[in-house]
Design an enzyme around this catalytic site. Structure first.
Site, PDB file in Angstrom:
ATOM      1  N   THR A 265      11.971  31.404  17.266  1.00 61.63           N
ATOM      2  CA  THR A 265      11.709  31.577  18.706  1.00 61.63           C
ATOM      3  C   THR A 265      10.367  32.253  18.995  1.00 61.63           C
ATOM      4  O   THR A 265       9.819  32.096  20.078  1.00 61.63           O
ATOM      5  CB  THR A 265      12.823  32.415  19.381  1.00 61.63           C
ATOM      6  OG1 THR A 265      12.876  33.693  18.747  1.00 61.63           O
ATOM      7  CG2 THR A 265      14.169  31.731  19.300  1.00 61.63           C
ATOM      8  N   ASP A 266       9.836  33.020  18.020  1.00 62.60           N
ATOM      9  CA  ASP A 266       8.634  33.828  18.306  1.00 62.60           C
ATOM     10  C   ASP A 266       7.452  32.987  18.768  1.00 62.60           C
ATOM     11  O   ASP A 266       6.727  33.378  19.687  1.00 62.60           O
ATOM     12  CB  ASP A 266       8.218  34.632  17.062  1.00 62.60           C
ATOM     13  CG  ASP A 266       9.170  35.779  16.757  1.00 62.60           C
ATOM     14  OD1 ASP A 266      10.081  36.030  17.561  1.00 62.60           O
ATOM     15  OD2 ASP A 266       8.982  36.421  15.703  1.00 62.60           O
TER      16      ASP A 266
ATOM     17  N   LYS B  20       8.825  33.078  25.892  1.00 61.99           N
ATOM     18  CA  LYS B  20       9.861  34.006  25.415  1.00 61.99           C
ATOM     19  C   LYS B  20       9.714  35.312  26.186  1.00 61.99           C
ATOM     20  O   LYS B  20       8.607  35.838  26.305  1.00 61.99           O
ATOM     21  CB  LYS B  20       9.685  34.239  23.906  1.00 61.99           C
ATOM     22  CG  LYS B  20      10.796  35.076  23.283  1.00 61.99           C
ATOM     23  CD  LYS B  20      10.686  35.147  21.758  1.00 61.99           C
ATOM     24  CE  LYS B  20      11.831  35.959  21.183  1.00 61.99           C
ATOM     25  NZ  LYS B  20      11.825  36.020  19.711  1.00 61.99           N
TER      26      LYS B  20
ATOM     27  N   TYR C  89      18.049  41.004   9.742  1.00 60.25           N
ATOM     28  CA  TYR C  89      18.260  39.746   9.014  1.00 60.25           C
ATOM     29  C   TYR C  89      16.914  39.239   8.539  1.00 60.25           C
ATOM     30  O   TYR C  89      15.869  39.764   8.903  1.00 60.25           O
ATOM     31  CB  TYR C  89      18.939  38.706   9.921  1.00 60.25           C
ATOM     32  CG  TYR C  89      18.042  38.269  11.054  1.00 60.25           C
ATOM     33  CD1 TYR C  89      17.930  39.031  12.208  1.00 60.25           C
ATOM     34  CD2 TYR C  89      17.255  37.130  10.940  1.00 60.25           C
ATOM     35  CE1 TYR C  89      17.079  38.658  13.229  1.00 60.25           C
ATOM     36  CE2 TYR C  89      16.399  36.752  11.961  1.00 60.25           C
ATOM     37  CZ  TYR C  89      16.307  37.517  13.096  1.00 60.25           C
ATOM     38  OH  TYR C  89      15.454  37.159  14.095  1.00 60.25           O
TER      39      TYR C  89
ATOM     40  N   THR D 209      14.965  32.079  12.911  1.00 62.57           N
ATOM     41  CA  THR D 209      16.251  32.778  12.904  1.00 62.57           C
ATOM     42  C   THR D 209      17.409  31.800  12.828  1.00 62.57           C
ATOM     43  O   THR D 209      18.465  32.099  12.273  1.00 62.57           O
ATOM     44  CB  THR D 209      16.365  33.641  14.179  1.00 62.57           C
ATOM     45  OG1 THR D 209      15.350  34.635  14.109  1.00 62.57           O
ATOM     46  CG2 THR D 209      17.710  34.316  14.306  1.00 62.57           C
TER      47      THR D 209
ATOM     48  N   GLU E  32     -11.697  37.174  40.785  1.00 64.84           N
ATOM     49  CA  GLU E  32     -12.245  38.537  40.714  1.00 64.84           C
ATOM     50  C   GLU E  32     -13.436  38.532  39.765  1.00 64.84           C
ATOM     51  O   GLU E  32     -14.520  38.962  40.126  1.00 64.84           O
ATOM     52  CB  GLU E  32     -11.153  39.497  40.237  1.00 64.84           C
ATOM     53  CG  GLU E  32     -10.821  40.565  41.259  1.00 64.84           C
ATOM     54  CD  GLU E  32      -9.879  41.614  40.708  1.00 64.84           C
ATOM     55  OE1 GLU E  32      -8.745  41.262  40.332  1.00 64.84           O
ATOM     56  OE2 GLU E  32     -10.281  42.784  40.639  1.00 64.84           O
TER      57      GLU E  32
HETATM   58  N1  ASP Z   1      11.107  36.002  13.993  1.00 64.11           N
HETATM   59  C1  ASP Z   1      11.985  34.887  14.225  1.00 64.11           C
HETATM   60  C2  ASP Z   1      11.146  33.622  14.200  1.00 64.11           C
HETATM   61  O1  ASP Z   1      10.440  33.362  15.144  1.00 64.11           O
HETATM   62  C3  ASP Z   1      12.696  35.043  15.510  1.00 64.11           C
HETATM   63  C4  ASP Z   1      13.593  33.891  15.897  1.00 64.11           C
HETATM   64  O2  ASP Z   1      13.566  32.817  15.366  1.00 64.11           O
HETATM   65  O3  ASP Z   1      14.389  34.109  16.841  1.00 64.11           O
HETATM   66  O4  ASP Z   1      11.195  32.913  13.235  1.00 64.11           O
END
Ligand code: ASP
Length: 351
Positions: A114-115, A187, A48, A35, A308
Site C-alpha cells: 500500500t505504501d 494513502k 510483520y 503486506t 503565489e
Molecule cells: N510497507 C508495506 C508495503 O507497502 C505496507 C502495505 O503493504 O500495507 O509493502
C-alpha cells in the site's frame, strides 16, 4: 405454487443481473509483494514482514476466484513497496503490456504494497497501451492476521478485472470495497484498513463481494490515449522530492542537482510555496537545466500556476492536483521526451 415458481424465477434472474461476472474471462495475476503477501508470527501482532508469501499461496487463500474467472499467477517481485524501484516498474510495465496484447488475457490484477501503490498505479496508467482492465490491489493486514483484508480485496480486484465495464477507465486500484482511479487515490493513514481516499475526484466505483458498480470515468488522458512509451527505455531519469518546512536547508536542492537529479519536485507548503532561500536554490537548479515542479505537501487540492509563487519568473512548473509522489512519476516520464519547462507544464495540464 405457480406464483411461488415465478417468484423463484424472478429472484434467480435478479441474482444473475446483480451477481458476480461470469467465469469465462482469463485474468493474469502479477504479484509484487507488500503486506498482502506479508506474514507475522501470531495472528494478533502489529509487527510483520512484507513480501514473504508467494503468489500461489495468495491465490490458494481465495478458492472462490474460480467462480469469477480463470486465473493464473506470476511472481514479478516480492518486496515491501517501500522498496519499489524504477527497475521493477520497467519490468512490470513491460509484462503488463505483453499480457494485455495477448488475445488470451482479458484483464490483469497486480498485488502490491500500500505504501507506494499510488505511484505504481499512476505510472502504469501513463504507460500501459491497452484498454483492458488493469487493477492493482493490496492489504493493510498481513496474510497471517486475524481478519486479513487481502483475500476479499483480491476477490474484488479479479471481479473488476473480469468486468467489461472496467475497460477504458484507466488503471484502477481496488481496496476495501472501493474502486479508485490511479490518478486520484492517495494513502491517508499508516494502519487503518480504510486508508485510501480519492479526495479531489471521488471513487470510480465500488465492488461488493464481486458485484461492481461504476460511478465515473477519469477525465485526463491515460493508457491507450497516453503519449508516453517505454519502448527502448532502459532507465528512468532521476527526480527527487524536496519536502518544504520552516527553515528548509536549501543546500539539499544543490546537493540533489550535484548528484545527478534531472528533475525536482517541491513538496511545498500551502500552494506549493517555499522559503526565499529555497527559491534561490530552485533558480540555480533551473539555470543548470533541471526541471522543477511545484506541488504541495497538503493532502488535497491543486497547486496553481502563478498563484503565489511566480512560475513564469522562476521557470517552474505547477503540478495541479498531482501530489508530490505522482508529480514525480509524471516528471520522470516527461523528461524522457523533453527538458523544456513550458512543454512539461502542458503535459501536467493534460495528464
Ligand atoms: N510497507 C508495506 C508495503 O507497502 C505496507 C502495505 O503493504 O500495507 O509493502
Amino acid at each position: 405454487m405457480k406464483t411461488k415458481g415465478l417468484l423463484i424465477a424472478a429472484a434467480l434472474s435478479a441474482m444473475a443481473l446483480a451477481g458476480p461476472v461470469k467465469a469465462e474471462q482469463n485474468i493474469s495475476i502479477l504479484a509484487t509483494g507488500g503486506t498482502i503477501a506479508g506474514s507475522a508470527e501470531t495472528q494478533t501482532q502489529a509487527g510483520y514482514t512484507s513480501g514473504q508469501v508467494g503468489v500461489e499461496t495468495l491465490l490458494a487463500a481465495v478458492p472462490q476466484l474460480k467462480d469469477l474467472a480463470n486465473v493464473s499467477g506470476e511472481q514479478v517481485a516480492n518486496v515491501g513497496s517501500q522498496d519499489m524501484s524504477d527497475e521493477i516498474w520497467l519490468q512490470l510495465a513491460a509484462r503488463v503490456n505483453e499480457l494485455a496484447a495477448s488475445r488470451k488475457v482479458d484483464g490483469i490484477v497486480i498485488t502490491h504494497g500500500t505504501d507506494t501503490i499510488e505511484e505504481t498505479a499512476y505510472f502504469l496508467h501513463l504507460v500501459v497501451d491497452s484498454d483492458k482492465p488493469v487493477v492493482l490491489t493490496a492489504a493493510m493486514r498481513p496474510s497471517t492476521a486475524l481478519s486479513a483484508d487481502g483475500p476479499l480485496n483480491i476477490y474484488n480486484a479479479v471481479a473488476v478485472a473480469a468486468d467489461e465495464d472496467a475497460s477504458g477507465r484507466g488503471v484502477l486500484v481496488v481496496v476495501n470495497d472501493d474502486i479508485h482511479g490511479a490518478r486520484a487515490l492517495t494513502k491517508t493513514n499508516p494502519t487503518d484498513v480504510q486508508t485510501f481516499q480519492s479526495p479531489e475526484h471521488g471513487l470510480i466505483g465500488t465492488s461488493l463481494y464481486g458485484v461492481n458498480t461504476f460511478f465515473r470515468t477519469p477525465y485526463r488522458a491515460h493508457t491507450e490515449d497516453s503519449e508516453f512509451s517505454l519502448k527502448g527505455v532502459k532507465a528512468l531519469p532521476r527526480v527527487d522530492v524536496m519536502y518544504m518546512h520552516a527553515s528548509f536547508s536549501p543546500d539539499l536542492i544543490d546537493s540533489a542537482v550535484a548528484n545527478g537529479a534531472r528533475g525536482l519536485v517541491i513538496a511545498g507548503v500551502g500552494n506549493g510555496n517555499m522559503t526565499a532561500a529555497a527559491q534561490e536554490a530552485v533558480r540555480r537548479a533551473v539555470k543548470s537545466g533541471v526541471v522543477v515542479v511545484r506541488s504541495s505537501r497538503v493532502y488535497s487540492g491543486s497547486t496553481g500556476r502563478n498563484v503565489e509563487a511566480n512560475d513564469d519568473e522562476l521557470g517552474t512548473v505547477a503540478s495541479g492536483e498531482l501530489n508530490p509522489a505522482k508529480a514525480r512519476v509524471l516528471l520522470k516520464l516527461a523528461l524522457l521526451k523533453t527538458s523544456d519547462a513550458g512543454e512539461i507544464q502542458e503535459l501536467f495540464y493534460q495528464y
